[in-house]
Design a protein around this motif. Structure first.
Motif, mmCIF file in Angstrom:
data_model
loop_
_atom_site.group_PDB
_atom_site.id
_atom_site.type_symbol
_atom_site.label_atom_id
_atom_site.label_comp_id
_atom_site.label_asym_id
_atom_site.label_seq_id
_atom_site.Cartn_x
_atom_site.Cartn_y
_atom_site.Cartn_z
ATOM 1 N N MET A 1 -6.054 9.064 -19.093
ATOM 2 C CA MET A 1 -5.621 8.070 -17.729
ATOM 3 C C MET A 1 -5.481 8.203 -16.544
ATOM 4 S SD MET A 1 -3.618 3.971 -18.033
ATOM 5 C CE MET A 1 -2.335 4.155 -17.611
ATOM 6 N N TYR A 2 -5.132 8.258 -16.039
ATOM 7 C CA TYR A 2 -5.190 9.238 -14.620
ATOM 8 C C TYR A 2 -4.016 7.775 -13.090
ATOM 9 C CZ TYR A 2 -7.599 12.159 -16.691
ATOM 10 O OH TYR A 2 -8.834 13.011 -17.182
ATOM 11 N N VAL A 3 -2.777 8.201 -13.265
ATOM 12 C CA VAL A 3 -1.931 7.782 -12.722
ATOM 13 C C VAL A 3 -2.165 8.450 -10.907
ATOM 14 C CG1 VAL A 3 0.168 5.801 -12.255
ATOM 15 C CG2 VAL A 3 -1.377 6.528 -14.170
ATOM 16 N N MET A 4 -3.231 7.554 -9.815
ATOM 17 C CA MET A 4 -3.202 8.436 -9.115
ATOM 18 C C MET A 4 -1.962 7.112 -7.941
ATOM 19 S SD MET A 4 -6.543 9.166 -9.245
ATOM 20 C CE MET A 4 -6.647 10.402 -7.874
ATOM 21 N N HIS A 5 -0.955 7.889 -6.067
ATOM 22 C CA HIS A 5 -1.078 7.537 -5.222
ATOM 23 C C HIS A 5 -2.009 7.933 -3.863
ATOM 24 C CE1 HIS A 5 2.109 7.027 -7.965
ATOM 25 N NE2 HIS A 5 2.281 6.074 -8.171
ATOM 26 N N ASN A 6 -1.918 7.639 -3.525
ATOM 27 C CA ASN A 6 -2.602 7.549 -1.965
ATOM 28 C C ASN A 6 -2.424 7.489 -0.599
ATOM 29 O OD1 ASN A 6 -4.692 8.240 0.024
ATOM 30 N ND2 ASN A 6 -6.191 7.773 -0.108
ATOM 31 N N SER A 7 -1.318 7.885 0.192
ATOM 32 C CA SER A 7 -0.574 7.722 1.405
ATOM 33 C C SER A 7 -1.410 6.567 2.189
ATOM 34 C CB SER A 7 -0.016 8.891 2.272
ATOM 35 O OG SER A 7 -0.915 9.661 2.753
ATOM 36 N N GLU A 8 -2.607 6.915 2.174
ATOM 37 C CA GLU A 8 -3.407 5.932 2.796
ATOM 38 C C GLU A 8 -3.215 3.863 2.697
ATOM 39 O OE1 GLU A 8 -5.470 6.148 5.348
ATOM 40 O OE2 GLU A 8 -4.718 7.926 5.542
ATOM 41 N N TYR A 9 -2.622 3.981 1.074
ATOM 42 C CA TYR A 9 -2.618 3.150 0.963
ATOM 43 C C TYR A 9 -1.452 3.014 -0.205
ATOM 44 C CZ TYR A 9 -7.876 3.232 1.225
ATOM 45 O OH TYR A 9 -8.913 2.982 2.002
ATOM 46 N N PRO A 10 0.318 2.904 1.077
ATOM 47 C CA PRO A 10 1.452 3.252 0.374
ATOM 48 C C PRO A 10 1.649 2.666 -0.485
ATOM 49 C CG PRO A 10 1.538 2.173 2.887
ATOM 50 C CD PRO A 10 0.281 2.812 2.334
ATOM 51 N N LEU A 11 1.668 1.318 -0.891
ATOM 52 C CA LEU A 11 1.667 0.253 -1.486
ATOM 53 C C LEU A 11 1.114 0.017 -2.477
ATOM 54 C CD1 LEU A 11 2.368 -3.159 1.202
ATOM 55 C CD2 LEU A 11 4.283 -0.969 0.087
ATOM 56 N N SER A 12 0.101 0.915 -2.935
ATOM 57 C CA SER A 12 -0.916 0.335 -4.028
ATOM 58 C C SER A 12 -0.248 1.964 -4.687
ATOM 59 C CB SER A 12 -1.766 0.770 -3.963
ATOM 60 O OG SER A 12 -2.432 -0.698 -3.307
ATOM 61 N N CYS A 13 -0.864 1.887 -6.635
ATOM 62 C CA CYS A 13 -0.816 2.816 -7.115
ATOM 63 C C CYS A 13 -2.318 2.282 -8.214
ATOM 64 C CB CYS A 13 0.613 2.377 -7.697
ATOM 65 S SG CYS A 13 0.459 3.565 -9.501
#
Length: 207
Positions: free
Chosen positions: A58-70
């Motif tokens: 499983m890959y847990v990712m973050h994207n600065s375009e969506y700062p409130l999401s994981c």
């Protein structure tokens, strides 16, 4: 989202500079920075039983375009969009999923705006070392990716030349579907996995 090969005789950083210079010559303007990161988790051995089942990743990712999401993505599976507290939940789920050692990979770089296009050129790093280059292009006015692919392709050719990628696999499965953040994250996951695999074997063509 695609990978740009490192130019012959150049470093990753020099190739990024060449690309960003081309964008600036086209008239693209800097619009801040971006970061996408990814941590890999594998199924804990205690949950697999004795049937010799293969563990799932499983890959847990973050994207600065969506700062409130994981984003949590399974291999060949669904993409779960949760809020940022999901990271805390993963700590509590360590009996089921364990973080793979030294698995963190990320891409950071500059965002550029060119008319209706948003372009992000990033340096992909694992630990302290640069491993590759990511290029993400988004066409703002269109939400159905297949409707604007030919336009995206033409724009990509203007600064990537012969390294212009083919249509992403994610387009094929959902031909007329509305494109969303999860589609972008799937492409970043595929890009990161490709770069990881390239690092495991010596690559003669890329210096």
């Amino acid at each position: 989202v695609s990978q740009m090969p490192v130019a012959e005789g150049k470093s990753v950083q020099q190739t990024v500079e060449l690309l960003t210079r081309k964008l600036e010559i086209l008239g693209a303007e800097k619009q801040g920075t971006f970061c996408v990161d990814c941590e890999t988790y594998h199924t804990a051995a205690s949950t697999l039983g004795s049937q010799g089942q293969a563990g799932k990743l499983m890959y847990v990712m973050h994207n600065s375009e969506y700062p409130l999401s994981c984003f949590a993505l399974f291999e060949n599976g669904p993409c779960l969009i949760a809020d940022t507290n999901f990271d805390v939940l993963m700590v509590k789920l360590k009996g089921f999923f364990q973080s793979a050692k030294a698995s963190k990979i990320e891409t950071r770089g500059t965002r550029y705006q060119y008319c209706d296009f948003l372009v992000k050129v990033g340096t992909v790093t694992m630990g302290p070392s640069a491993r590759g280059i990511s290029v993400e292009v988004e066409y703002g006015p269109c939400v159905v990716a297949s409707d604007c692919w030919s336009l995206l392709l033409e724009f990509l050719q203007s600064f990537l030349g012969s390294h212009t990628p083919g249509a992403p696999a994610v387009f094929g499965n959902r031909h007329d579907a509305v494109y969303g953040p999860a589609d972008t994250m799937v492409q970043y996951m595929e890009l990161f996995n490709k770069i990881r695999k390239q690092q495991q074997v010596p690559v003669a063509g890329i210096r």
